[in-house]
Design a protein around this motif. Structure first.
Motif, short mmCIF file in Angstrom:
data_model
loop_
_atom_site.label_atom_id
_atom_site.label_comp_id
_atom_site.label_asym_id
_atom_site.label_seq_id
_atom_site.Cartn_x
_atom_site.Cartn_y
_atom_site.Cartn_z
N SER A 194 -49.32 -14.82 -0.24
CA SER A 194 -49.64 -15.74 0.86
C SER A 194 -48.37 -16.36 1.43
N LYS A 195 -47.45 -16.79 0.56
CA LYS A 195 -46.18 -17.36 1.03
C LYS A 195 -45.35 -16.32 1.77
N LEU A 196 -45.30 -15.10 1.23
CA LEU A 196 -44.52 -14.05 1.88
C LEU A 196 -45.08 -13.72 3.26
N THR A 197 -46.40 -13.74 3.39
CA THR A 197 -47.03 -13.48 4.68
C THR A 197 -46.63 -14.55 5.68
N LEU A 198 -46.70 -15.81 5.27
CA LEU A 198 -46.30 -16.91 6.16
C LEU A 198 -44.83 -16.82 6.53
N GLN A 199 -43.99 -16.44 5.58
CA GLN A 199 -42.56 -16.32 5.85
C GLN A 199 -42.26 -15.17 6.80
N ALA A 200 -42.96 -14.05 6.66
CA ALA A 200 -42.76 -12.93 7.58
C ALA A 200 -43.18 -13.32 8.99
N ASP A 201 -44.31 -14.04 9.11
CA ASP A 201 -44.75 -14.51 10.42
C ASP A 201 -43.75 -15.51 11.01
N HIS A 202 -43.25 -16.40 10.18
CA HIS A 202 -42.26 -17.39 10.64
C HIS A 202 -40.99 -16.70 11.13
N LEU A 203 -40.51 -15.74 10.37
CA LEU A 203 -39.30 -15.01 10.74
C LEU A 203 -39.50 -14.28 12.07
N THR A 204 -40.65 -13.65 12.24
CA THR A 204 -40.96 -12.94 13.48
C THR A 204 -40.98 -13.90 14.66
N ASN A 205 -41.65 -15.03 14.49
CA ASN A 205 -41.73 -16.02 15.58
C ASN A 205 -40.37 -16.62 15.91
N ARG A 206 -39.56 -16.89 14.89
CA ARG A 206 -38.21 -17.41 15.14
C ARG A 206 -37.38 -16.41 15.92
N TYR A 207 -37.48 -15.14 15.55
CA TYR A 207 -36.74 -14.09 16.24
C TYR A 207 -37.15 -14.04 17.71
N LYS A 208 -38.46 -14.11 17.96
CA LYS A 208 -38.96 -14.09 19.33
C LYS A 208 -38.41 -15.27 20.13
N ARG A 209 -38.39 -16.45 19.52
CA ARG A 209 -37.87 -17.63 20.22
C ARG A 209 -36.37 -17.48 20.49
N GLU A 210 -35.64 -16.95 19.53
CA GLU A 210 -34.19 -16.83 19.67
C GLU A 210 -33.79 -15.85 20.77
N ILE A 211 -34.59 -14.77 20.95
CA ILE A 211 -34.24 -13.80 21.97
C ILE A 211 -34.94 -14.07 23.29
N GLY A 212 -35.69 -15.19 23.34
CA GLY A 212 -36.32 -15.58 24.60
C GLY A 212 -37.70 -15.01 24.81
N GLY A 213 -38.32 -14.51 23.77
CA GLY A 213 -39.65 -13.96 23.90
C GLY A 213 -40.71 -14.89 23.36
N GLY A 214 -40.45 -16.19 23.41
CA GLY A 214 -41.34 -17.18 22.82
C GLY A 214 -42.73 -17.19 23.41
#
Length: 169
Positions: A145-165
């Motif tokens: 469960s924690k790993l799933t949340l962390q993978a989602d968080h990492l994906t969303n952070r990446y999207k925000r950082e490259i402007g795909g928020g």
């Protein structure tokens, strides 16, 4: 021969479902992050980077406490999540044949060496297998469960950082 119930996949609390959710989150992360090197030197915690205001929700902060101690940046965390996903897909034998022992294999080996050094067989080896199973099952649920949340968080952070928020799920 024992048959696996088709209802297990439909139960949101089944181990199979939790594993599928992690694998889906890890696959989404892998498909979204086209240039993993952009994650280098990007701190795991958004608060550490000064990007968001602290809030009173301690669950989100607790989510990354253990990971931030082990990984210095998002790139290392990305590699960790990919490695765990690969171990789940291919098992431990592939890692043993290619690069050496994984963390799990080292832990099992260490436990076996400890048992051999003590010389006495563990009286609980077969006495309470059900208790041991449920202990490890709870741990597996928690970790996945924690790993799933962390993978989602990492994906969303990446999207925000490259402007795909605006494409965040």
């Amino acid at each position: 021969m024992m048959q696996i119930s088709s209802d297990a996949g439909g139960n949101k609390h089944s181990l199979i479902n939790v594993m599928h959710r992690f694998m889906a989150a890890a696959n989404n992360m892998d498909e979204t992050i086209m240039v993993p090197s952009l994650l280098r030197d990007m701190p795991l915690e958004e608060q550490a980077a000064g990007r968001i205001e602290p809030n009173n929700n301690n669950n989100n902060n607790h989510l990354h406490e253990d990971a931030s101690k082990q990984q210095r940046d998002m790139y290392e965390h990305y590699l960790l999540l990919k490695s765990i996903k690969n171990d789940m897909e291919w098992g431990l034998l592939k890692r043993e044949l290619s690069t050496g022992a994984s963390f799990l294999e080292m832990a099992v080996k260490q436990q076996e060496e400890h048992k051999a050094a003590s010389g006495a067989p563990d009286p609980d080896d077969n006495a309470d297998l059900e208790r041991q199973f449920h202990f490890h099952l709870r741990g597996l649920f928690g970790v996945l469960s924690k790993l799933t949340l962390q993978a989602d968080h990492l994906t969303n952070r990446y999207k925000r950082e490259i402007g795909g928020g605006n494409f965040i799920r």
